[in-house]
Enzyme design. Sequence first.
Site, PDB file in Angstrom:
ATOM      1  CG  ASP A  10      -2.146  -0.936   0.985  1.00  0.00           C
ATOM      2  OD1 ASP A  10      -2.255  -1.540  -0.097  1.00  0.00           O
ATOM      3  OD2 ASP A  10      -2.958  -1.088   1.923  1.00  0.00           O
ATOM      4  CG  ASP A  61      -6.686  -0.517   0.623  1.00  0.00           C
ATOM      5  OD1 ASP A  61      -7.035  -1.683   0.833  1.00  0.00           O
ATOM      6  OD2 ASP A  61      -7.102   0.454   1.288  1.00  0.00           O
ATOM      7  CG  HIS A  63     -11.115   0.379  -0.849  1.00  0.00           C
ATOM      8  ND1 HIS A  63     -11.164  -0.944  -0.458  1.00  0.00           N
ATOM      9  CD2 HIS A  63     -10.321   1.001   0.065  1.00  0.00           C
ATOM     10  CE1 HIS A  63     -10.439  -1.098   0.644  1.00  0.00           C
ATOM     11  NE2 HIS A  63      -9.913   0.057   0.972  1.00  0.00           N
ATOM     12  CB  SER A  69     -13.593   0.230   4.887  1.00  0.00           C
ATOM     13  OG  SER A  69     -12.962   0.912   3.819  1.00  0.00           O
ATOM     14  CG  HIS A  80      -8.773   4.601   1.956  1.00  0.00           C
ATOM     15  ND1 HIS A  80      -9.810   4.414   2.839  1.00  0.00           N
ATOM     16  CD2 HIS A  80      -8.191   3.383   1.797  1.00  0.00           C
ATOM     17  CE1 HIS A  80      -9.847   3.154   3.201  1.00  0.00           C
ATOM     18  NE2 HIS A  80      -8.890   2.488   2.581  1.00  0.00           N
ATOM     19  CE  LYS A 106      -4.096  -4.311   1.165  1.00  0.00           C
ATOM     20  NZ  LYS A 106      -4.901  -3.209   1.667  1.00  0.00           N
ATOM     21  CD  GLU A 113     -11.018  -2.740   5.517  1.00  0.00           C
ATOM     22  OE1 GLU A 113     -10.452  -2.832   4.407  1.00  0.00           O
ATOM     23  OE2 GLU A 113     -11.320  -1.664   6.037  1.00  0.00           O
ATOM     24  CB  ALA A 146      -0.952   1.960   8.108  1.00  0.00           C
ATOM     25  CB  CYS A 150      -2.368  -3.052   4.923  1.00  0.00           C
ATOM     26  SG  CYS A 150      -4.119  -2.651   4.682  1.00  0.00           S
TER      27      CYS A 150
END
Length: 195
Positions: A10, A61, A63, A69, A80, A106, A113, A146, A150
Amino acid sequence: MKDVALVVVDMLYDFIDGSMACANAENAVRETVKYIEEKGAAAQDGDDVITAAFPTLFVCDHHPADHSSFKEQGGPWPAHCVQGTRGAEIHDDLKPYVEEALTFYKGYRKETEQYSGFEGINDAGQSLYEVLDIMDIHNVYVCGIATEYCVKNTCMDLLKAGFNVYLIKDAIGYVAHEGHVEALAEMEKSGIRLV
Ligand code: VGL
Ligand code: ZN
């Protein structure tokens, strides 16, 4: 450096300078580039073309705009890493090292999530785990953002699957310092090596 891979978790703009900008993120990107370059250079053999000393896998990540989330959907996070936006892009300084087949997404399902990159999938539908297995990798270096979410979840899943996991402690960003320190302690206690 056979049998070694680097997993970059990420390192995406929303976690660096965007809606979820994390502490130490810019520095973590610099340290990651340095790490790749130094280990890459170690593979240089006379005048031979440099082939990467180890594969670098990227977790992203990724989304949908209405991911569960997000705060607007009742979740804990600001929007995000929305697919197709700059916030979901890997930092430009790392782009030279990105290969499509080694890029794993992911959190792409609205309802799910997915902090761990372990089951992230590439465009061919292969999971990170599957690809590490195919490449016969047993030692995985991890960096990213982070620490508390993750990075930790990815490291723990790798460890449970039997990999030796090395967390590059200068190359991680975090949401909150206290959580970062706690997560590091927890990981170290579990058998993840901080390097
Ligand atoms: C992450 C919160 C939400 C992470 C991803 O990459 O650590 N944290 N989505
Ligand atoms: Zn997310």
